[in-house]
Design a protein around this motif. Structure first.
Motif, PDB file in Angstrom:
ATOM      1  N   GLU A 156       0.901  -1.210  -0.174  1.00 44.18           N
ATOM      2  CA  GLU A 156      -0.144   0.164  -0.046  1.00 44.18           C
ATOM      3  C   GLU A 156       1.063   1.462   0.001  1.00 44.18           C
ATOM      4  OE1 GLU A 156      -2.900   2.793  -0.037  1.00 44.18           O
ATOM      5  OE2 GLU A 156      -3.432   0.540  -0.249  1.00 44.18           O
ATOM      6  N   ARG A 157       1.790   1.279   1.011  1.00 44.66           N
ATOM      7  CA  ARG A 157       2.710   2.435   1.002  1.00 44.66           C
ATOM      8  C   ARG A 157       3.490   2.683  -0.232  1.00 44.66           C
ATOM      9  NH1 ARG A 157       5.673   1.068   5.290  1.00 44.66           N
ATOM     10  NH2 ARG A 157       7.390   0.534   3.864  1.00 44.66           N
ATOM     11  N   GLU A 158       4.361   1.667  -0.562  1.00 44.34           N
ATOM     12  CA  GLU A 158       5.304   1.812  -1.519  1.00 44.34           C
ATOM     13  C   GLU A 158       4.744   1.834  -3.230  1.00 44.34           C
ATOM     14  OE1 GLU A 158       8.440   2.684  -1.160  1.00 44.34           O
ATOM     15  OE2 GLU A 158       8.076   2.139   1.062  1.00 44.34           O
ATOM     16  N   VAL A 159       3.553   1.341  -3.193  1.00 43.49           N
ATOM     17  CA  VAL A 159       2.839   1.230  -4.759  1.00 43.49           C
ATOM     18  C   VAL A 159       1.581   1.581  -4.849  1.00 43.49           C
ATOM     19  CG1 VAL A 159       2.480  -0.456  -6.697  1.00 43.49           C
ATOM     20  CG2 VAL A 159       4.191  -0.805  -5.119  1.00 43.49           C
ATOM     21  N   VAL A 160       0.577   0.953  -4.172  1.00 46.55           N
ATOM     22  CA  VAL A 160      -0.541   1.611  -4.569  1.00 46.55           C
ATOM     23  C   VAL A 160      -0.936   2.868  -4.042  1.00 46.55           C
ATOM     24  CG1 VAL A 160      -2.969   1.099  -3.742  1.00 46.55           C
ATOM     25  CG2 VAL A 160      -1.541  -0.687  -4.095  1.00 46.55           C
ATOM     26  N   SER A 161      -0.367   3.489  -2.945  1.00 42.28           N
ATOM     27  CA  SER A 161      -0.766   4.992  -2.886  1.00 42.28           C
ATOM     28  C   SER A 161       0.077   6.023  -3.708  1.00 42.28           C
ATOM     29  CB  SER A 161      -0.186   5.390  -1.346  1.00 42.28           C
ATOM     30  OG  SER A 161       1.084   5.320  -1.358  1.00 42.28           O
ATOM     31  N   VAL A 162       1.048   5.383  -4.301  1.00 41.02           N
ATOM     32  CA  VAL A 162       1.772   6.174  -5.076  1.00 41.02           C
ATOM     33  C   VAL A 162       1.372   6.137  -6.815  1.00 41.02           C
ATOM     34  CG1 VAL A 162       4.037   6.519  -6.329  1.00 41.02           C
ATOM     35  CG2 VAL A 162       3.764   5.853  -3.832  1.00 41.02           C
ATOM     36  N   TYR A 163       0.709   4.759  -6.978  1.00 37.37           N
ATOM     37  CA  TYR A 163       0.068   4.576  -8.450  1.00 37.37           C
ATOM     38  C   TYR A 163      -1.221   4.744  -8.683  1.00 37.37           C
ATOM     39  CZ  TYR A 163       4.709   2.356  -9.843  1.00 37.37           C
ATOM     40  OH  TYR A 163       6.019   1.988 -10.129  1.00 37.37           O
TER      41      TYR A 163
END
Length: 142
Positions: free
Chosen positions: A71-78
């Motif tokens: 969630e922190r490294e991918v989903v929230s960014v993309y």
């Protein structure tokens, strides 16, 4: 050793374009994907980690912690972003399925405690996906 896979989903827009090419060449090579306004996909991400099963917990990795890292490294960014315009790694790289898989690997590598990142799989469509196993799997830089 055992392999464990966790899924996540995100929705993003992107386009394919090479500035050094003419508009005609971009459209010839990339077709509809060369629309500079972009188009969207509902991506599915699969992250596979490898490790030994903890004899006490029975887990390879803390599942909540893995979900939080994704969630922190991918989903929230993309998620709900235009990849070309809003995500730093795609300012100089075309956000193809292959490049997205490599970029996600780089975001996650070394950040999952007690397990080794084994594979990143990104589905752009149900019948189109890319797998990345890291630079070491190919003996070269990604």
């Amino acid at each position: 050793m055992i392999f464990l896979t966790r899924k996540a989903e995100f929705s993003s827009a992107h386009y394919y374009w090479i500035d050094d090419w003419s508009e005609e060449e971009n459209r010839r090579v990339f077709g509809k994907c060369a629309n500079r306004n972009g188009h969207g996909h509902n991506y599915t991400l699969e992250v596979t980690v490898a490790g030994d099963v903890d004899p006490v917990s029975g887990f390879v990795v803390d599942l909540k912690q893995l979900k939080d890292i994704l969630e922190r490294e991918v989903v929230s960014v993309y998620d709900h972003r235009h990849l070309n315009l809003e995500v730093p790694e795609f300012r100089t790289s075309i956000p193809t399925t292959e490049n997205i898989a490599i970029a996600i690997w780089k975001r996650l590598d070394g950040k999952i405690p007690h397990a080794k990142l084994h594979r990143v799989r990104v589905y752009e469509l149900p019948d189109l996906f890319a797998d990345f196993y890291g630079e070491e799997a190919f003996g070269e830089q990604a």
